[in-house]
Design a protein around this motif. Structure first.
Motif, PDB file in Angstrom:
ATOM      1  N   MET A  95       0.729  -1.198  -0.217  1.00  0.00           N
ATOM      2  CA  MET A  95      -0.058  -0.003   0.166  1.00  0.00           C
ATOM      3  C   MET A  95       0.837   1.236  -0.176  1.00  0.00           C
ATOM      4  SD  MET A  95      -2.983  -1.006  -0.364  1.00  0.00           S
ATOM      5  CE  MET A  95      -4.229   0.299  -0.113  1.00  0.00           C
ATOM      6  N   ALA A  96       2.195   1.128   0.812  1.00  0.00           N
ATOM      7  CA  ALA A  96       3.099   2.190   0.753  1.00  0.00           C
ATOM      8  C   ALA A  96       3.325   2.582  -0.763  1.00  0.00           C
ATOM      9  CB  ALA A  96       4.054   2.123   1.601  1.00  0.00           C
ATOM     10  N   ASP A  97       3.936   1.473  -1.366  1.00  0.00           N
ATOM     11  CA  ASP A  97       4.279   1.748  -2.908  1.00  0.00           C
ATOM     12  C   ASP A  97       3.143   1.879  -3.835  1.00  0.00           C
ATOM     13  OD1 ASP A  97       6.817   1.191  -1.931  1.00  0.00           O
ATOM     14  OD2 ASP A  97       6.760  -0.928  -2.512  1.00  0.00           O
ATOM     15  N   TYR A  98       1.814   1.255  -3.898  1.00  0.00           N
ATOM     16  CA  TYR A  98       0.773   1.304  -4.896  1.00  0.00           C
ATOM     17  C   TYR A  98      -0.559   1.870  -4.366  1.00  0.00           C
ATOM     18  CZ  TYR A  98       4.409  -1.597  -7.115  1.00  0.00           C
ATOM     19  OH  TYR A  98       5.477  -2.012  -7.800  1.00  0.00           O
ATOM     20  N   GLY A  99      -0.651   2.684  -3.295  1.00  0.00           N
ATOM     21  CA  GLY A  99      -1.729   3.138  -2.278  1.00  0.00           C
ATOM     22  C   GLY A  99      -2.607   3.829  -3.339  1.00  0.00           C
ATOM     23  N   SER A 100      -2.006   4.791  -4.316  1.00  0.00           N
ATOM     24  CA  SER A 100      -2.627   5.529  -4.978  1.00  0.00           C
ATOM     25  C   SER A 100      -2.515   5.210  -6.525  1.00  0.00           C
ATOM     26  CB  SER A 100      -2.450   7.147  -4.618  1.00  0.00           C
ATOM     27  OG  SER A 100      -0.816   7.229  -5.050  1.00  0.00           O
ATOM     28  N   ALA A 101      -1.874   4.098  -7.028  1.00  0.00           N
ATOM     29  CA  ALA A 101      -1.624   3.723  -8.382  1.00  0.00           C
ATOM     30  C   ALA A 101      -2.928   3.531  -9.004  1.00  0.00           C
ATOM     31  CB  ALA A 101      -0.839   2.599  -8.216  1.00  0.00           C
ATOM     32  N   PHE A 102      -2.847   3.952 -10.274  1.00  0.00           N
ATOM     33  CA  PHE A 102      -4.138   3.955 -11.320  1.00  0.00           C
ATOM     34  C   PHE A 102      -5.264   4.545 -10.650  1.00  0.00           C
ATOM     35  CE2 PHE A 102      -1.202   0.474 -12.235  1.00  0.00           C
ATOM     36  CZ  PHE A 102      -0.895   0.717 -13.498  1.00  0.00           C
ATOM     37  N   ARG A 103      -5.213   5.507  -9.605  1.00  0.00           N
ATOM     38  CA  ARG A 103      -6.467   6.256  -9.128  1.00  0.00           C
ATOM     39  C   ARG A 103      -6.705   7.517  -9.759  1.00  0.00           C
ATOM     40  NH1 ARG A 103      -8.241   5.199  -3.910  1.00  0.00           N
ATOM     41  NH2 ARG A 103      -9.881   6.253  -4.712  1.00  0.00           N
TER      42      ARG A 103
END
Length: 160
Positions: A95-103
């Motif tokens: 989640m730290a790395d990808y928590g807002s990916a593709f949002r």
């Protein structure tokens, strides 16, 4: 990851806005009325407040499912049983790395389009076949829901 009920409500509300435009007689309303067998008399005979209210409720149900389809991080949450407090450290790292990916709106609209095209359109098309409705009816109604799913998906995915 928390559910954003405001985003879901706004996404649901967007279906009414799209419907007002889509089913306007100058857009697809006249075609839809002809192909569905709807008349002005039938339209005036119903309780429109109830119709819009239940439509909004159904659209809210749809938006609830679309959030799981458009926001990939819900998949990661599902992999840990839905409770991040009992997750292994790898979940927090993910989640730290990808928590807002593709949002983004565009990404949500893409998933909304795919869901509309490959889930909703076949359902509407199958019903139309058995109800002996025309291909025009399928295209108008299916097209409406594809556009709605795109807008809903975009709103839900982009709203953080």
């Amino acid at each position: 990851m928390e559910i954003n009920f405001l985003a879901l409500f706004v996404a649901a509300l967007s279906t009414l806005v799209v419907g007002f435009v889509w089913y306007n007689p100058k857009v697809f309303g006249t075609i839809w009325m002809k192909e569905s067998g709807m008349t002005e008399e039938k339209m005036k005979g119903g309780n429109m407040l109830l119709t819009f209210g239940i439509s909004l409720l159904y659209a809210f149900f749809i938006s609830f499912v679309l959030q799981m389809i458009t926001i990939h991080q819900f998949g990661a949450l599902g992999m840990v049983g839905g409770d991040p407090s009992i997750a292994k450290p790898s979940y927090e790292a993910f989640m730290a790395d990808y928590g807002s990916a593709f949002r983004t709106f565009k990404h949500g609209a893409l998933h909304g389009f795919l869901t509309g095209l490959f889930l909703v359109l076949p359902v509407i098309g199958t019903n139309a076949l058995y109800e002996k409705r025309s291909f025009k009816y399928t295209l108008v109604t299916g097209g409406f829901w594809i556009v709605c799913f795109m807008i809903m998906g975009g709103i839900i995915c982009a709203w953080k």
